[in-house]
Design an enzyme around this catalytic site. Structure first.
Site, mmCIF file in Angstrom:
data_model
loop_
_atom_site.group_PDB
_atom_site.id
_atom_site.type_symbol
_atom_site.label_atom_id
_atom_site.label_comp_id
_atom_site.label_asym_id
_atom_site.label_seq_id
_atom_site.Cartn_x
_atom_site.Cartn_y
_atom_site.Cartn_z
ATOM 1 N N GLU A 22 -51.014 -50.397 -47.842
ATOM 2 C CA GLU A 22 -51.416 -51.417 -46.867
ATOM 3 C C GLU A 22 -51.745 -50.817 -45.504
ATOM 4 O OE1 GLU A 22 -48.864 -51.682 -48.934
ATOM 5 O OE2 GLU A 22 -49.017 -53.602 -49.999
ATOM 6 N N PHE B 28 -36.257 -62.793 -52.099
ATOM 7 C CA PHE B 28 -36.898 -61.569 -52.603
ATOM 8 C C PHE B 28 -38.223 -61.352 -51.879
ATOM 9 C CE2 PHE B 28 -39.808 -59.577 -55.752
ATOM 10 C CZ PHE B 28 -39.229 -58.319 -55.732
ATOM 11 N N GLN B 29 -38.435 -60.142 -51.411
ATOM 12 C CA GLN B 29 -39.657 -59.759 -50.680
ATOM 13 C C GLN B 29 -39.906 -60.638 -49.453
ATOM 14 O OE1 GLN B 29 -43.040 -59.052 -53.304
ATOM 15 N NE2 GLN B 29 -42.233 -57.004 -53.658
ATOM 16 N N LYS C 110 -46.031 -69.197 -49.667
ATOM 17 C CA LYS C 110 -46.611 -69.376 -50.993
ATOM 18 C C LYS C 110 -46.818 -70.860 -51.339
ATOM 19 C CE LYS C 110 -45.719 -67.773 -55.658
ATOM 20 N NZ LYS C 110 -44.871 -66.971 -56.528
ATOM 21 N N MET D 230 -50.886 -29.821 -32.692
ATOM 22 C CA MET D 230 -50.607 -30.224 -31.315
ATOM 23 C C MET D 230 -49.128 -30.006 -30.984
ATOM 24 S SD MET D 230 -51.994 -31.111 -28.607
ATOM 25 C CE MET D 230 -53.485 -32.096 -28.506
#
Ligand SMILES: Cc1ncc(C[n+]2csc(CCOP(=O)(O)OP(=O)(O)O)c2C)c(N)n1
Length: 596
Positions: free
Chosen positions: A79, A141-142, A191, A503
């Site tokens: 993602e 969940f999630q 949802k 760097m």
């Protein structure tokens, strides 16, 4: 199975399917699922491409997208990659980039990408799945509090509560993301709201209460600014990403050229003024040119446009531009006066302010000033060892500039290679450097470059797309090469492979007694050309100076998919000039101390 769009539309709507998405989206539609309404609302905004990864909380939405059939869904590998890709898409095209991810880990994986877009004012809309409303707050969940997590790094965020709110929320989100000072907007989508039914009513107009970007500058302040410019003897135009975002580059060019005012820019402002013009000073700041930094320190007037006086630019603030009055033009009033004291503040869109300001400016006398600048330029050019047989990173970038004649879009990652790119590529056009300036996000380069190339497929101007990345940053998101292969995205990835977190190594060399802690990558650096090949991309390796140009030409002539060139460069090379942390701009180090 609930009926989808297919089953609900009458014959007239089926005919509409052959028209543009926007045309379909002007028809009202009743009793659709929230997901179907959302799809229509995205179509209404002219969305063509989504970046992201589906999951449980957004499966209904993914299905609606699939049934609608008109969006291209770029399925990334992570993602973070999706978010940087949407960001690159937005920065290059000027259109809002769209991300679609699931709840929980899907949304937390976007956080770095959102923060990156926020810091550089890039317009993206991030659609995140969420657990059903009644379960929110139960550690389901999630589940993660996406709005809470992203609040400090978004311009605005919305939680959908009813299907009938969806279309309007999408309109507001796109409007907020793309207007004023652009930035990321999150829409969190429970949802059950996506599954519930409601109506889609096309938009008549968008009303966002309490949000009104200030477009036009105050007339009195503008005339004061013009008077001050007309009296200046040593003026400097200091431009930033706001000039690019507002499309003001042509007006900046007029202001500078008609009045013979020299121009410097931030990293984000590169390309807004052509780097082959005699008035161009180069970038200023920590790795700016000697000429730009000295000009700022000696100036009697700084005209700052769409730039925010970042600490990477000012050096020690107390000693920044000590002799200068400061005019500051910016659409975001909160950045004016935040880091430096401003004499003439002008809040407004850079383009509109310049439309009013430019006609009032009457050529200040800058003859002596330009002569002084020319002497600095002659005495202190950007240097590196041009005779070296080793592959010098600066040489690679100079060759790239030569071969592409400054006409490519250059997307960088973060580190030394980013600064060499800023110094040695010859940018000519706005939006041709895409780089993480504000957050400095390693891993940005490859996925953002992919987004740029995909924006070109959606109608943005065609140019070769080159991602210049370090070996460290490349390894953070190199899995997106698989995405580029899957969609045959013709990005060229130039890995400036110095075997170090370069760097970091440079700072350790200069300020930590050469104690190289956790910056050496050499013990396990993979063969990047073979990594590329194993993912299905073309892989090239360059170890000698004379191989540089042929490899660049070979990569640029391939437009069927991604190419990776592993440039094995001199690992000891440093970026100079350098203003050490806490020093003033004129205290810059011009070369490696031991080389002097
Ligand atoms: C995600 C992230 N982690 C850490 C850093 C700190 N950091 C800045 S530059 C740099 C080294 C970059 O090394 P590399 O990608 O090899 O590029 P180079 O400097 O060698 O060109 C690091 C670790 C960062 N900017 N971003």
């Amino acid at each position: 199975m609930g009926a989808g769009i297919e089953a609900r539309v009458g014959p007239s709507e089926i005919r509409l399917r052959n028209q543009s998405l926007e045309a379909q989206a002007v028809e009202p539609a009743y009793d659709l699922s929230g997901a179907e309404i959302l799809v229509r609302a995205l179509a209404e905004q002219g969305v063509k491409t989504l970046f992201g990864i589906p999951g449980g909380a957004v499966l209904g939405l993914a299905d609606a997208v699939g049934r609608y059939g008109r969006f291209r869904w770029i399925l990334t590998k992570h993602e973070q990659g999706a978010t940087h890709a949407a960001d690159g898409y937005a920065r290059y095209s000027g259109r809002v980039g769209v991300v679609l991810v699931t709840s929980g880990p899907g949304s937390t994986n976007t956080v770095t990408g959102i923060a990156t877009a926020y810091m550089d004012s890039s317009p993206i809309v991030v659609l995140t799945g969420q657990v059903p409303l009644p379960m929110v707050g139960n550690d389901a969940f999630q589940e993660v509090d996406t709005i809470g997590v992203t609040r400090p790094i978004t311009k605005h965020s919305f939680l959908l509560r009813s299907p009938n709110d969806i279309a309007d929320t999408v309109r507001k989100a796109f409007y907020i993301a793309g207007s004023g000072r652009p930035g990321p907007v999150v829409i969190d989508m429970p949802k059950d709201v996506l599954a519930a039914h409601g109506d889609y009513i096309p938009s008549a107009e968008i009303v966002v209460r309490g949000y009104k970007p200030k477009i036009f500058g105050h007339a009195h302040q503008i005339s004061r600014a013009a008077e001050r410019i007309n009296r200046a003897r040593r003026p400097v135009l200091y431009i930033g990403g706001g000039v690019v975002a507002s499309g003001a580059s042509d007006l900046v060019r007029r202001l500078a050229i008609e009045n013979r005012i020299p121009v410097t820019s931030t990293l984000m402002g590169l390309g807004a003024f052509p780097s082959d013009h005699p008035l161009w000073l180069g970038m200023l700041g920590m790795h700016g040119t000697w000429t730009a930094n000295m000009a700022v320190q000696t100036a009697d007037l700084i005209i700052a446009i769409g730039a925010r006086f970042d600490d990477r630019v000012t050096g020690r603030v107390a000693d920044f531009a000590p002799q200068a009055d400061i005019i500051h033009i910016d659409i975001d009033s909160s950045v004016i006066g935040r880091n430096v004291q401003v004499d003439i503040p002008i809040v407004g869109d850079a383009r509109h302010v310049l439309i009013d300001l430019v006609p009032l400016v009457k050529g200040p006398d800058t003859k002596e000033w330009l002569e002084q600048i020319e002497r600095w330029r002659q005495d202190h050019p950007l240097r590196y060892d041009r005779e070296s047989q080793a592959v010098k990173p600066q040489y690679v970038i100079e060759k790239l500039a030569e071969v592409t004649d400054g006409e490519a879009v250059i997307v960088t990652d973060v580190g030394q290679h980013q600064m060499w790119t800023a110094q040695f590529y010859r940018f000519k056009h706005p939006r041709t450097i895409i780089t993480s300036g504000g957050l400095g996000t390693m891993g940005f380069g490859l996925p953002a470059a992919m987004g740029v190339a995909i924006a070109q497929e959606d109608g943005a101007p065609r140019r070769p797309v080159v991602a210049i990345v370090g070996d460290g940053g490349f390894q953070m998101t190199m899995e997106e090469l698989i995405t580029a292969v899957a969609y045959r995205v013709p990005v060229k990835v130039f890995v400036i492979n110095n075997g170090y977190l370069g760097m970091v190594r440079q700072w350790q060399e200069l300020f930590f007694g050469r104690r190289y802690v956790a910056s050496d990558l050499r013990q396990a650096n993979p063969d990047l050309a073979r990594v590329a090949e194993s993912m299905g991309a073309m892989g090239l390796r360059v170890e000698r100076r004379e191989e540089v140009q042929p490899a660049i030409e070979k990569a640029l002539s391939c437009d069927s998919g991604p190419v990776v060139i592993d440039f094995r460069v001199d690992g000891q090379e440093n970026v100079f000039p350098m203003v050490p942390a806490g020093a003033a701009l004129h205290e810059m180090i011009e070369a490696r101390p031991s080389d002097k």
